[in-house]
Design an enzyme around this catalytic site. Structure first.
Site, PDB file in Angstrom:
ATOM      1  N   THR A 251       0.828  42.436  68.363  1.00 40.02           N
ATOM      2  CA  THR A 251       1.571  42.457  68.033  1.00 40.02           C
ATOM      3  C   THR A 251       1.563  42.591  66.337  1.00 40.02           C
ATOM      4  OG1 THR A 251       1.197  40.705  69.637  1.00 40.02           O
ATOM      5  CG2 THR A 251       2.250  39.786  67.194  1.00 40.02           C
TER       6      THR A 251
ATOM      7  N   THR B  50       6.537  41.858  69.102  1.00 44.75           N
ATOM      8  CA  THR B  50       5.373  42.552  69.539  1.00 44.75           C
ATOM      9  C   THR B  50       5.596  43.061  70.849  1.00 44.75           C
ATOM     10  OG1 THR B  50       3.540  41.689  71.456  1.00 44.75           O
ATOM     11  CG2 THR B  50       5.280  40.219  71.234  1.00 44.75           C
TER      12      THR B  50
ATOM     13  N   SER C 143       4.274  31.933  75.034  1.00 46.43           N
ATOM     14  CA  SER C 143       2.958  32.871  74.050  1.00 46.43           C
ATOM     15  C   SER C 143       2.808  31.806  72.972  1.00 46.43           C
ATOM     16  CB  SER C 143       4.722  33.349  73.344  1.00 46.43           C
ATOM     17  OG  SER C 143       3.842  34.259  72.190  1.00 46.43           O
TER      18      SER C 143
END
Length: 582
Positions: free
Chosen positions: A402, A420, A467
């Site tokens: 990322t 990312t 996430s």
């Protein structure tokens, strides 16, 4: 034609001095400084001051592209588009056209914060057995990553397209010029990219990656080589002309579908999945923290987890302490453990599962969780907030990767964006000069527990995986801009972001001091950390919290802080980022 709708581092000595200014024992910080500095990198100052506007991102070429856009009168979103286009070329191990992103945008004129969700989605043909083999056993992580099944519908470009329609000032097609030039003429491979190319990561050895990173003489690209990518330039031309539709429909979309349908572990991803993708936008998740208002994206981002951690810390005295105090780091770590436990248990895509957000952020609940922090570390488990559903345990792997971007434009508008392709070089598969994400491996591999209770983050068709990415903007109670920050780093992002916010808001550090502090990632019974000064190490060990420093944590923090004279920016010395402005 109107598009259709749809560098290079802080020196070892500077880093050592930074840590010495906030912690005892300068000599003890030298080893950390040497380990976190990027080898063979030119010594370029990473921090900066500016009067009018500021950019901090993970590569100097990307930062230059963003600053040039701002100088031309562009908005923060305009600059983000240009930066993302360059990052996808020069830092393909971290983000790109084939990935996803979360963004928080602050509008200076109104004081409004908006969260943009460009998270990837699972194809319509996905099931909750996505990462189980024919016998119902979970797939090895590497096998899942390299399979076509790991790739979700990419959302970063669609999200930027939406944000540009809302807040762009310059024409969309004009924002890709620098990236296009670098792709056509070539860019100099950085030490970090060279290290990724030579790494033992399975994606680096995948056929597409090997082909791209091998020179005509059969050797791999190394730092200092010039790398050209004509296919990437062609992809940018299409996206510049058609917007997100240029990626999610037409020839690029067909290439994506064809590539993920190839073995091993072929995907069910279809052209319809790509064409039907829609990013989300709405109010940011803003919660008070002491004298500030902290704004993050909503679930399924890492925003809720970060907000839980801050809510717990507000009931401690960490703000009366500093980075030299082992008790401060103890409180930090225990709040992190509590927040991770709740986030792992309850957070998933709110379109598919009930996330008890109000209960998790209830001040009385957070006060009760903070009361679980004693003088020594003990067992930690998830809590029972108001409205908590019955869900099973989580089994999600979240490897590091990322990139992060923070920007303030000349009008005072600001954004924080984490972007990312998931793991190093995503799935290792390429089309159109860019890597495809392996984002679906952010789902829980085991969809249910032994009793059949479904994990909140179990795979499902059309679902967005949970996430940890939590780009953050900090405001005053009157909605004036204070700071923007964020980091990459897989599941550790929550701890990285928490560190920089505590350092900026509670310990009153500069952005460069804040991002340069050692990292401590406390999750479950694990305390993974950079090496701290020995008195802190000893003090934490005495609290039943021994730090595991065999492998330093690799954040990529960027931060911008407003001052009476303008802005101060800082970039993580563990990576190649810089802050620059005018």
């Amino acid at each position: 034609m109107r598009r259709p709708i749809l560098a290079l581092g802080l020196s070892v000595s500077v880093l050592a001095a930074t840590l010495a200014s906030v912690q005892p024992g300068a000599a003890q910080t030298t080893a950390l400084a040497e380990r976190t500095a990027v080898a063979n990198r030119p010594r370029v100052e990473q921090s900066a001051n500016s009067r009018h506007a500021m950019v901090a991102a993970a590569n100097p070429l990307a930062v230059k592209a963003g600053v040039d856009v701002l100088k031309a009168g562009g908005s923060a979103v305009d600059a983000a588009v240009a930066i993302q286009a360059v990052l996808g070329l020069v830092e393909p191990q971290s983000s790109g056209l084939g990935g996803g992103a979360f963004m928080v945008y602050y509008e200076a004129k109104t004081g409004k914060t908006t969260a943009y969700d460009g998270r990837e989605t699972a194809p319509a043909g996905a099931t909750n057995r996505l990462f189980l083999d024919e016998n119902g056993k979970r797939l090895p992580f590497v096998e899942a990553v390299l399979g076509g099944i790991s790739t979700g519908v990419p959302g970063a470009i669609a999200m930027l397209d939406m944000a540009h329609r809302d807040h762009g000032k310059l024409p969309w097609a004009k924002l890709f010029g620098e990236a296009h030039l670098l792709a056509e003429d070539g860019f100099i491979v950085s030490p970090r990219l060279a290290g990724m190319i030579a790494s033992k990561a399975p994606q680096a050895s995948a056929p597409d990656a090997k082909r791209y990173f091998t020179k005509a003489d059969g050797t791999a690209y190394v730092a200092g080589d010039r790398l050209k990518n004509a296919d990437y330039a062609r992809s940018l031309e299409r996206i510049a002309q058609y917007g997100a539709s240029g990626l999610l429909t037409g020839p690029l979309a067909q290439q994506i579908v064809d590539r993920v349908h190839e073995g091993p572990r072929p995907s069910t991803l279809s052209l319809a999945d790509l064409a039907n993708y829609r990013p989300h936008s709405g109010p940011a998740l803003c919660q008070p923290y002491r004298l500030y208002l902290v704004c993050t994206p909503q679930a399924p981002s890492g925003g809720p987890g970060l907000q839980i951690a801050l809510g717990v810390l507000e009931h401690t005295d960490i703000d009366k302490r500093n980075a030299s105090d082992e008790k401060a780091w103890f409180e930090f770590a225990q709040a992190s453990r509590l927040a991770y436990a709740d986030r792992d248990r309850y957070v998933g895509d709110p379109a598919f599962v009930q996330v008890p957000l109000a209960g998790l952020l209830d001040p009385e609940y957070l006060k009760g969780r903070a009361a679980e922090i004693g003088e020594t570390a003990g067992p930690v488990t998830f809590g029972m907030p108001r409205g908590a559903p019955e869900v099973g345990p989580d089994a999600t792997d979240e490897p590091g990767g990322t990139s992060h971007i923070v920007i303030v434009d000349a009008e005072g508008n600001a954004l924080s964006m984490t972007t990312t392709v998931e793991n190093i070089f995503g799935s290792g598969r390429m089309v159109g000069g860019f890597f495809l994400n392996n984002q679906l491996t952010d789902f829980s591999f085991n969809p249910t527990d032994e009793d059949g209770a479904k994990a909140a983050n179990a795979p499902a068709p059309g679902k967005r995986p949970r996430s940890t990415m939590a780009p953050t903007i900090v405001l005053t109670p009157g909605h004036k801009f204070v700071a923007a920050a964020g980091s990459p780093g897989g599941s550790a992002i929550q701890a990285y972001n928490l560190k920089v916010l505590v350092a900026l808001l509670d310990w009153k550090m500069t952005p460069q001091e804040a991002v340069s502090l050692p990292n401590l990632v406390a999750k479950g019974d694990s305390y993974s950390a950079d090496r701290f000064p020995q008195p802190i190490m000893d003090g934490l060990a005495a609290r039943n919290m021994p730090l595991s420093t065999a492998k330093g944590e690799e954040s990529g923090l960027q931060a911008i802080l407003a001052t009476p004279k303008g802005y101060v920016g800082g970039a993580d010395p563990r990576r190649e980022g810089v802050a620059r402005g005018f």
